[in-house]
Design a protein around this motif. Sequence first.
Motif, PDB file in Angstrom:
ATOM      1  N   UNK A 218       0.798  -1.229   0.000  1.00  0.00           N
ATOM      2  CA  UNK A 218       0.000   0.000   0.000  1.00  0.00           C
ATOM      3  C   UNK A 218       0.827   1.273   0.000  1.00  0.00           C
ATOM      4  N   UNK A 219       2.156   1.119  -0.096  1.00  0.00           N
ATOM      5  CA  UNK A 219       3.062   2.272  -0.149  1.00  0.00           C
ATOM      6  C   UNK A 219       2.791   3.203   1.045  1.00  0.00           C
ATOM      7  N   UNK A 220       2.467   4.485   0.791  1.00  0.00           N
ATOM      8  CA  UNK A 220       2.284   5.448   1.873  1.00  0.00           C
ATOM      9  C   UNK A 220       0.807   5.725   2.158  1.00  0.00           C
ATOM     10  N   UNK A 221      -0.082   4.857   1.694  1.00  0.00           N
ATOM     11  CA  UNK A 221      -1.514   4.998   1.982  1.00  0.00           C
ATOM     12  C   UNK A 221      -1.809   4.356   3.344  1.00  0.00           C
ATOM     13  N   UNK A 222      -1.589   5.143   4.394  1.00  0.00           N
ATOM     14  CA  UNK A 222      -1.667   4.627   5.762  1.00  0.00           C
ATOM     15  C   UNK A 222      -3.042   4.046   6.075  1.00  0.00           C
ATOM     16  N   UNK A 223      -4.104   4.630   5.524  1.00  0.00           N
ATOM     17  CA  UNK A 223      -5.465   4.173   5.829  1.00  0.00           C
ATOM     18  C   UNK A 223      -5.716   2.744   5.351  1.00  0.00           C
ATOM     19  N   UNK A 228      -2.806  -4.063  12.636  1.00  0.00           N
ATOM     20  CA  UNK A 228      -1.522  -4.439  13.238  1.00  0.00           C
ATOM     21  C   UNK A 228      -0.421  -3.479  12.797  1.00  0.00           C
ATOM     22  N   UNK A 229      -0.358  -3.188  11.516  1.00  0.00           N
ATOM     23  CA  UNK A 229       0.691  -2.318  10.986  1.00  0.00           C
ATOM     24  C   UNK A 229       0.535  -0.891  11.494  1.00  0.00           C
ATOM     25  N   UNK A 230      -0.702  -0.418  11.574  1.00  0.00           N
ATOM     26  CA  UNK A 230      -0.941   0.937  12.080  1.00  0.00           C
ATOM     27  C   UNK A 230      -0.453   1.074  13.522  1.00  0.00           C
ATOM     28  N   UNK A 333     -16.970  -0.914  26.871  1.00  0.00           N
ATOM     29  CA  UNK A 333     -17.078  -2.366  26.799  1.00  0.00           C
ATOM     30  C   UNK A 333     -16.026  -2.977  25.861  1.00  0.00           C
ATOM     31  N   UNK A 334     -15.648  -2.232  24.836  1.00  0.00           N
ATOM     32  CA  UNK A 334     -14.743  -2.760  23.806  1.00  0.00           C
ATOM     33  C   UNK A 334     -13.409  -2.027  23.811  1.00  0.00           C
ATOM     34  N   UNK A 335     -12.392  -2.693  23.243  1.00  0.00           N
ATOM     35  CA  UNK A 335     -11.099  -2.060  22.998  1.00  0.00           C
ATOM     36  C   UNK A 335     -11.071  -1.624  21.544  1.00  0.00           C
ATOM     37  N   UNK A 336     -11.024  -0.301  21.318  1.00  0.00           N
ATOM     38  CA  UNK A 336     -11.091   0.209  19.951  1.00  0.00           C
ATOM     39  C   UNK A 336      -9.938   1.163  19.683  1.00  0.00           C
ATOM     40  N   UNK A 337      -9.408   1.097  18.458  1.00  0.00           N
ATOM     41  CA  UNK A 337      -8.355   2.000  18.008  1.00  0.00           C
ATOM     42  C   UNK A 337      -8.387   2.047  16.485  1.00  0.00           C
ATOM     43  N   UNK A 338      -8.177   3.234  15.940  1.00  0.00           N
ATOM     44  CA  UNK A 338      -8.245   3.441  14.484  1.00  0.00           C
ATOM     45  C   UNK A 338      -9.575   2.928  13.908  1.00  0.00           C
ATOM     46  N   UNK A 339     -10.656   3.164  14.654  1.00  0.00           N
ATOM     47  CA  UNK A 339     -12.004   2.767  14.237  1.00  0.00           C
ATOM     48  C   UNK A 339     -12.135   1.257  14.000  1.00  0.00           C
ATOM     49  N   UNK A 340     -11.384   0.517  14.744  1.00  0.00           N
ATOM     50  CA  UNK A 340     -11.468  -0.941  14.710  1.00  0.00           C
ATOM     51  C   UNK A 340     -11.537  -1.469  16.137  1.00  0.00           C
TER      52      UNK A 340
END
Length: 446
Positions: A218-223, A228-230, A333-340
């Motif tokens: 994905x090169x530099x397309x961070x989204x 895991x990578x984020x 209730x949940x563990x969330x980060x980067x909308x996941x």
Amino acid sequence: MSRHIRLFPVQILAIGFGLIILIGSFMLSSPLCNKSGESIPFINGLFTSTSATCVTGLAVYDTYTQFNFLGQFIIILLIQIGGLGFMGMAMTFSFLIGSKITIFQRSLLMESIGTLHIGGVVKTIRRMLFGTLFFEGLGALIISFKFIPKVGFWQGLWYGIFHSVSSFCNAGFDLLGRFDPGSSLTRFSDDPVLLITVMTLIATGGIGFIVWGDIVDHKFHFRKYALHSKIMLCFTFLMILLGAVAFYFIEGPNSFGQMPTDEKILNSFFASVSPRTAGFASVDYADMSTAGRFLTMFLMFVGAGPGSTGGGIKLTTFATLLLSMYSYAKHYQDLSIFRRRLPAEAQRKAFSSIASYVMAVLLCTFCLLVANPAITAESCLFESLSAMGTVGLTMGITSDLGTFSKLCLIILMYCGRLGSIAVAMAIARRKIIPKISYPEEKITIG
């Protein structure tokens, strides 16, 4: 009726690493690998082989002064096998000769190199092979140019290869005893090219092969990156930056006191990167302040990324711990980060891993204190964290330890490389499912 013993992938990995360590031990203990032409005690050969295969870097001997070229070659070979995982090396060979990789071999590779999906194993191996060759080759070229004027062409080339592989695999072994035995990179604390090259290799090897794949795809397309990578990239950046800032202010008046400002900044970043399982030192840790050594122990505890050449509890585990604390404080209730949202199993595995890690370190520290009453608790804890985190940094006590203490550290290095949870799974052959479920009752926590 005879029953066939079925080994699971994690058990094969555990046995495989053990066999490689034993073979390396016999070779390094023999007169053929030592400059003196005499054999060394087997416990010291075992310690060196374990440290190399588990990419730790703790050493009872200075590598340059004790081992000849054959011994040094065996050490760097063990480091390469340990850094990439012996199954990764075996499958790389199969890939090169065109042999097909079976489903069972793919499952072994998933355990060995930390891929998330069995379908991406072959692609990961291919990238691992070419990526390793590229980064280690480029690093060897740069480091060689630094040493060829000092030690000659062939020796300089060997120094470049050895230190590039040791850096990329986060091992911490060096051949700089030629200048000052046991000095690591302290003589080169003012050399930005060498330190930046080593830091880059350490960080590249420490982020893990899964992240490599995302960056290539994905090169530099961070989204578009996997969660895991984020997490790995963001937390790696934060850990290095915050660690460097902390070292700058803590050690500026202490071990960095005689350095100019630019050199202080360089060594602050190096001190932040290296403890996350590499084991090279640009300053003597015995000269560091207590706060600086405590920060180093924290970085050794956290470590690098899963499926990488590094150790520690792993950065994603630490991130899950922080998210759990934040979610509990906010009553989420949940563990969330980067909308996941992270699966519930991730939280259980993270806490189990951390608990196993802490218990192993504390037990080894206690054993070292019992066996070595003259050594301080700080030095024993530092050594234990270094072994379990497969770091290799030391406060100078490694060569003074007896056989029992070395055995404790050998076990810790082995567990640290495989992972404490993986070792427990390897010992427990079958998954036991309870036939009954007992009634629930609350207890007071905290």
